[in-house]
Design a protein around this motif. Structure first.
Motif, PDB file in Angstrom:
ATOM      1  N   ASN A  80       0.825  -1.205   0.000  1.00  0.00           N
ATOM      2  CA  ASN A  80       0.000   0.000   0.000  1.00  0.00           C
ATOM      3  C   ASN A  80       0.862   1.259   0.000  1.00  0.00           C
ATOM      4  N   TRP A  81       2.023   1.186   0.710  1.00  0.00           N
ATOM      5  CA  TRP A  81       2.905   2.373   0.751  1.00  0.00           C
ATOM      6  C   TRP A  81       3.445   2.674  -0.638  1.00  0.00           C
ATOM      7  N   ILE A  82       3.748   1.619  -1.402  1.00  0.00           N
ATOM      8  CA  ILE A  82       4.251   1.817  -2.771  1.00  0.00           C
ATOM      9  C   ILE A  82       3.115   2.369  -3.649  1.00  0.00           C
ATOM     10  N   LYS A  83       1.918   1.778  -3.522  1.00  0.00           N
ATOM     11  CA  LYS A  83       0.778   2.204  -4.353  1.00  0.00           C
ATOM     12  C   LYS A  83       0.375   3.644  -4.060  1.00  0.00           C
ATOM     13  N   ASN A  84       0.576   4.069  -2.803  1.00  0.00           N
ATOM     14  CA  ASN A  84       0.173   5.427  -2.406  1.00  0.00           C
ATOM     15  C   ASN A  84       1.222   6.470  -2.757  1.00  0.00           C
ATOM     16  N   GLY A  85       2.213   6.101  -3.531  1.00  0.00           N
ATOM     17  CA  GLY A  85       3.144   7.100  -4.055  1.00  0.00           C
ATOM     18  C   GLY A  85       4.454   7.225  -3.301  1.00  0.00           C
ATOM     19  N   GLU A  86       4.705   6.352  -2.348  1.00  0.00           N
ATOM     20  CA  GLU A  86       5.997   6.359  -1.621  1.00  0.00           C
ATOM     21  C   GLU A  86       6.271   7.744  -1.030  1.00  0.00           C
ATOM     22  N   LYS A  87       5.254   8.278  -0.335  1.00  0.00           N
ATOM     23  CA  LYS A  87       5.351   9.667   0.122  1.00  0.00           C
ATOM     24  C   LYS A  87       6.244   9.840   1.349  1.00  0.00           C
ATOM     25  N   ASP A  88       6.074   9.006   2.342  1.00  0.00           N
ATOM     26  CA  ASP A  88       6.821   9.198   3.598  1.00  0.00           C
ATOM     27  C   ASP A  88       7.982   8.185   3.651  1.00  0.00           C
ATOM     28  N   VAL A  89       9.180   8.701   3.358  1.00  0.00           N
ATOM     29  CA  VAL A  89      10.364   7.822   3.342  1.00  0.00           C
ATOM     30  C   VAL A  89      10.663   7.281   4.748  1.00  0.00           C
ATOM     31  N   ASN A  90      10.368   8.087   5.772  1.00  0.00           N
ATOM     32  CA  ASN A  90      10.642   7.653   7.151  1.00  0.00           C
ATOM     33  C   ASN A  90       9.849   6.398   7.510  1.00  0.00           C
ATOM     34  N   GLN A  91       8.639   6.297   6.948  1.00  0.00           N
ATOM     35  CA  GLN A  91       7.826   5.117   7.244  1.00  0.00           C
ATOM     36  C   GLN A  91       8.501   3.832   6.756  1.00  0.00           C
ATOM     37  N   ILE A  92       8.980   3.856   5.492  1.00  0.00           N
ATOM     38  CA  ILE A  92       9.581   2.633   4.942  1.00  0.00           C
ATOM     39  C   ILE A  92      10.952   2.361   5.539  1.00  0.00           C
ATOM     40  N   SER A  93      11.704   3.422   5.844  1.00  0.00           N
ATOM     41  CA  SER A  93      13.019   3.210   6.449  1.00  0.00           C
ATOM     42  C   SER A  93      12.886   2.648   7.863  1.00  0.00           C
ATOM     43  N   SER A  94      11.858   3.106   8.600  1.00  0.00           N
ATOM     44  CA  SER A  94      11.608   2.563   9.949  1.00  0.00           C
ATOM     45  C   SER A  94      11.187   1.101   9.844  1.00  0.00           C
ATOM     46  N   TYR A  95      10.362   0.816   8.834  1.00  0.00           N
ATOM     47  CA  TYR A  95       9.932  -0.572   8.618  1.00  0.00           C
ATOM     48  C   TYR A  95      11.131  -1.468   8.332  1.00  0.00           C
ATOM     49  N   LEU A  96      12.013  -1.025   7.447  1.00  0.00           N
ATOM     50  CA  LEU A  96      13.195  -1.812   7.077  1.00  0.00           C
ATOM     51  C   LEU A  96      14.162  -1.963   8.271  1.00  0.00           C
ATOM     52  N   ALA A  97      14.270  -0.904   9.075  1.00  0.00           N
ATOM     53  CA  ALA A  97      15.137  -0.970  10.271  1.00  0.00           C
ATOM     54  C   ALA A  97      14.582  -1.977  11.266  1.00  0.00           C
ATOM     55  N   ALA A  98      13.243  -2.017  11.403  1.00  0.00           N
ATOM     56  CA  ALA A  98      12.614  -2.967  12.334  1.00  0.00           C
ATOM     57  C   ALA A  98      12.851  -4.399  11.864  1.00  0.00           C
ATOM     58  N   ILE A  99      12.733  -4.623  10.535  1.00  0.00           N
ATOM     59  CA  ILE A  99      13.004  -5.968   9.980  1.00  0.00           C
ATOM     60  C   ILE A  99      14.443  -6.374  10.263  1.00  0.00           C
ATOM     61  N   LYS A 100      15.360  -5.487  10.007  1.00  0.00           N
ATOM     62  CA  LYS A 100      16.795  -5.770  10.204  1.00  0.00           C
ATOM     63  C   LYS A 100      17.093  -6.109  11.654  1.00  0.00           C
ATOM     64  N   LYS A 101      16.509  -5.331  12.573  1.00  0.00           N
ATOM     65  CA  LYS A 101      16.761  -5.542  13.996  1.00  0.00           C
ATOM     66  C   LYS A 101      16.105  -6.829  14.493  1.00  0.00           C
ATOM     67  N   LYS A 102      14.839  -7.038  14.089  1.00  0.00           N
ATOM     68  CA  LYS A 102      14.081  -8.179  14.590  1.00  0.00           C
ATOM     69  C   LYS A 102      14.704  -9.505  14.170  1.00  0.00           C
ATOM     70  N   TYR A 103      15.158  -9.581  12.918  1.00  0.00           N
ATOM     71  CA  TYR A 103      15.657 -10.862  12.381  1.00  0.00           C
ATOM     72  C   TYR A 103      17.187 -10.936  12.321  1.00  0.00           C
ATOM     73  N   ASN A 104      17.824  -9.888  12.844  1.00  0.00           N
ATOM     74  CA  ASN A 104      19.300  -9.889  12.957  1.00  0.00           C
ATOM     75  C   ASN A 104      19.975 -10.130  11.597  1.00  0.00           C
ATOM     76  N   THR A 105      19.510  -9.403  10.587  1.00  0.00           N
ATOM     77  CA  THR A 105      20.135  -9.474   9.267  1.00  0.00           C
ATOM     78  C   THR A 105      21.123  -8.321   9.130  1.00  0.00           C
ATOM     79  N   SER A 106      22.024  -8.450   8.168  1.00  0.00           N
ATOM     80  CA  SER A 106      23.010  -7.375   7.989  1.00  0.00           C
ATOM     81  C   SER A 106      22.427  -6.204   7.209  1.00  0.00           C
ATOM     82  N   SER A 107      21.391  -6.483   6.432  1.00  0.00           N
ATOM     83  CA  SER A 107      20.729  -5.398   5.694  1.00  0.00           C
ATOM     84  C   SER A 107      19.300  -5.804   5.338  1.00  0.00           C
ATOM     85  N   SER A 108      18.460  -4.789   5.051  1.00  0.00           N
ATOM     86  CA  SER A 108      17.100  -5.015   4.539  1.00  0.00           C
ATOM     87  C   SER A 108      16.815  -3.880   3.545  1.00  0.00           C
ATOM     88  N   PHE A 109      16.102  -4.192   2.485  1.00  0.00           N
ATOM     89  CA  PHE A 109      15.984  -3.187   1.411  1.00  0.00           C
ATOM     90  C   PHE A 109      14.645  -3.329   0.668  1.00  0.00           C
TER      91      PHE A 109
END
Length: 476
Positions: A80-109
């Motif tokens: 939905n974030w992509i379909k809505n025009g990718e307006k708030d970059v902080n939202q997706i970066s926070s989401y990716l940071a949460a994925i990285k932290k939760k699953y202990n990966t070296s990166s998420s993108f």
């Protein structure tokens, strides 16, 4: 000395040598058979099985990033974030940071096909372009890949560290391609897994790309790529051209066996390698231990046999040289000692011979048992009277001899006189026969005699003279 020992224990040494040689030769052939069997076991069973197990564990360890990426690709928030025009970059970066932290990966993108922005946990990393070779993976996921792919590449978000990426397609409900998402595991993490596998399976493990370059290994990657490039090229070429999954080679004087398989998911070769010497060492140690134990047992047995032989020899020697009745030296041992001593420069060498007066009468009247008791008692008095280093013996029947070295004529006579009196006055002898027992003696000291026989003849004549003069006498 060595020659004497060899001659004495010749048979024992030969038998021991033959047994030892036979055991060592048999052990060597057993060792060769065990090495060949172990090599075959390693080559055709153990190594392929270990390779299968390692491959399964690698799949298991890489399954987690696949699962994470799959969940991300189906996340309605992100779609939905992509379909809505990718307006708030902080939202997706926070989401990716949460994925990285939760699953202990070296990166998420997330890489959007609409804006071509490359989002990561700290914002926008870059804008991708078809002209940038490093972005080829995105267009491959978009145009070629059905669902996802795994690949190894440099991670711009982590200072260009080598990373294993899992790239998933993101589609809308109509199947239109929207973006590529996923996570990455740095190869240091995978290298640690490989080192854990190495400890577990005792094999070296490496991932090699199609350019025959080692990307991840349980060993030093730089050293492998620098020193082992020839071996790597040969191994991979044999695998590709001749389908040789298991191969042997020698490097730096050491023999290796390697099992190779191609992992489609990673587009990499998995090489599981074992050093033959590691397994030979265990068999060698067993061989050396067995030989050592055998030699120790042989040495112990030899010592026991030598001890037994020496004791038996001493017993036989004592039996051969000792009079059974009186425990004195017998005639045989006395003859040897007498001739040896006579031929040396022994001073004042005196020979004494005596016998029991009328001993035949004693035997006839009182019996042989009493006669033997008389001889035993006389021999006891004989031993007590003379010195320890004097050679005394039973010559035969009722005759006794003594060889007295380094003793002057008068002292020798005094010893003989003391013995004569002891026998005459002994209460034990009187109790046996209810009368006195006497002895007659002949003595002579070596002077001009040239042989032992001459001296013995002189003494024998003196003994005969003592008996002729009425017995119980000493003739010197």
């Amino acid at each position: 000395m060595l020659n004497y020992v060899f001659q004495k224990y010749k048979l024992l040494i030969i038998v021991t040598f033959l047994l030892s040689a036979g055991f060592i030769i048999a052990s060597f052939f057993s060792y060769k058979i065990a090495v060949d069997l172990t090599k075959d076991q390693l080559k055709y069973k153990s190594l392929p099985l270990s390779s299968d197990n390692i491959y399964s564990e690698i799949q298991r360890d890489l399954l987690k990033p696949n699962l994470i990426s799959s969940l991300m690709a189906q996340d309605t928030f992100m779609i939905n974030w992509i379909k809505n025009g990718e307006k708030d970059v902080n939202q997706i970066s926070s989401y990716l940071a949460a994925i990285k932290k939760k699953y202990n990966t070296s990166s998420s993108f997330l890489v959007s096909d609409i804006t071509k922005n490359y989002y990561y946990s700290e914002g926008i990393l870059k804008t991708i372009s078809p002209s940038d070779k490093r972005d080829n993976w995105f267009y491959r996921v978009k145009n070629v890949v059905d669902v996802y792919e795994s690949n190894i590449d440099l991670d711009l978000a982590a200072e260009n560290s080598m990373t294993i990426f899992t790239n998933y397609r993101v589609e809308d409900d109509k199947g239109n391609f929207l973006a590529a998402v996923g996570v990455g595991l740095q190869t240091q993490h995978v290298s640690k897994l490989l080192k854990d596998y190495k400890e577990k399976y005792n094999h070296d493990i490496s991932f090699i790309n199609k350019e025959n370059k080692v990307l991840i290994s349980s060993n030093n990657i730089e050293e492998l790529n620098k020193k082992d490039i020839t071996y790597i090229n040969t191994l991979i070429n044999n695998f590709n051209n001749k389908n040789k999954t298991t191969q042997e080679y020698t490097k730096n004087g050491k023999d290796y066996i390697v099992n190779i398989r191609f992992i489609d998911e990673l587009d990499l070769y998995l090489c599981v390698e074992a050093q033959e010497n590691t397994y030979k060492k265990e068999i060698e140690n067993a061989l050396y231990f067995n030989i050592l134990m055998f030699l120790i047992i042989v040495i112990i047995i030899m010592i026991l046999i030598i001890y037994y032989i020496n004791n038996t020899h001493k017993s036989l020697q004592k039996f051969a040289n000792t009079d059974k009745l009186t425990s004195l030296n017998n005639r045989n041992s006395f003859d040897k000692a007498f001739k040896s001593m006579f031929n040396t420069k022994t001073k004042n060498l005196t020979l004494l011979i005596f016998d029991v007066d009328k001993f035949k009468t004693i035997n006839d009247k009182y019996g042989h048992i009493i006669g033997e008791k008389v001889l035993i008692r006389v021999s006891e008095l004989f031993k007590r009277t003379f010195r320890e280093h004097d050679l005394i013996a039973r010559w035969g029947g009722d005759e006794f001899v003594a060889l007295l070295p380094n003793l002057d004529k008068q002292t020798a006579y005094n010893l003989a006189q003391r013995l004569r009196i002891k026998v005459e006055e002994d209460k034990g002898l009187k109790e046996l026969l209810d009368r006195q027992i006497t002895v007659s003696m002949g003595i002579a000291t070596k002077t001009t005699e040239t042989s032992a026989e001459e001296l013995f003849s002189r003494v024998d004549k003196n003994l005969y003279q003592a008996k002729k003069e009425g017995r119980n006498k000493i003739i010197y």
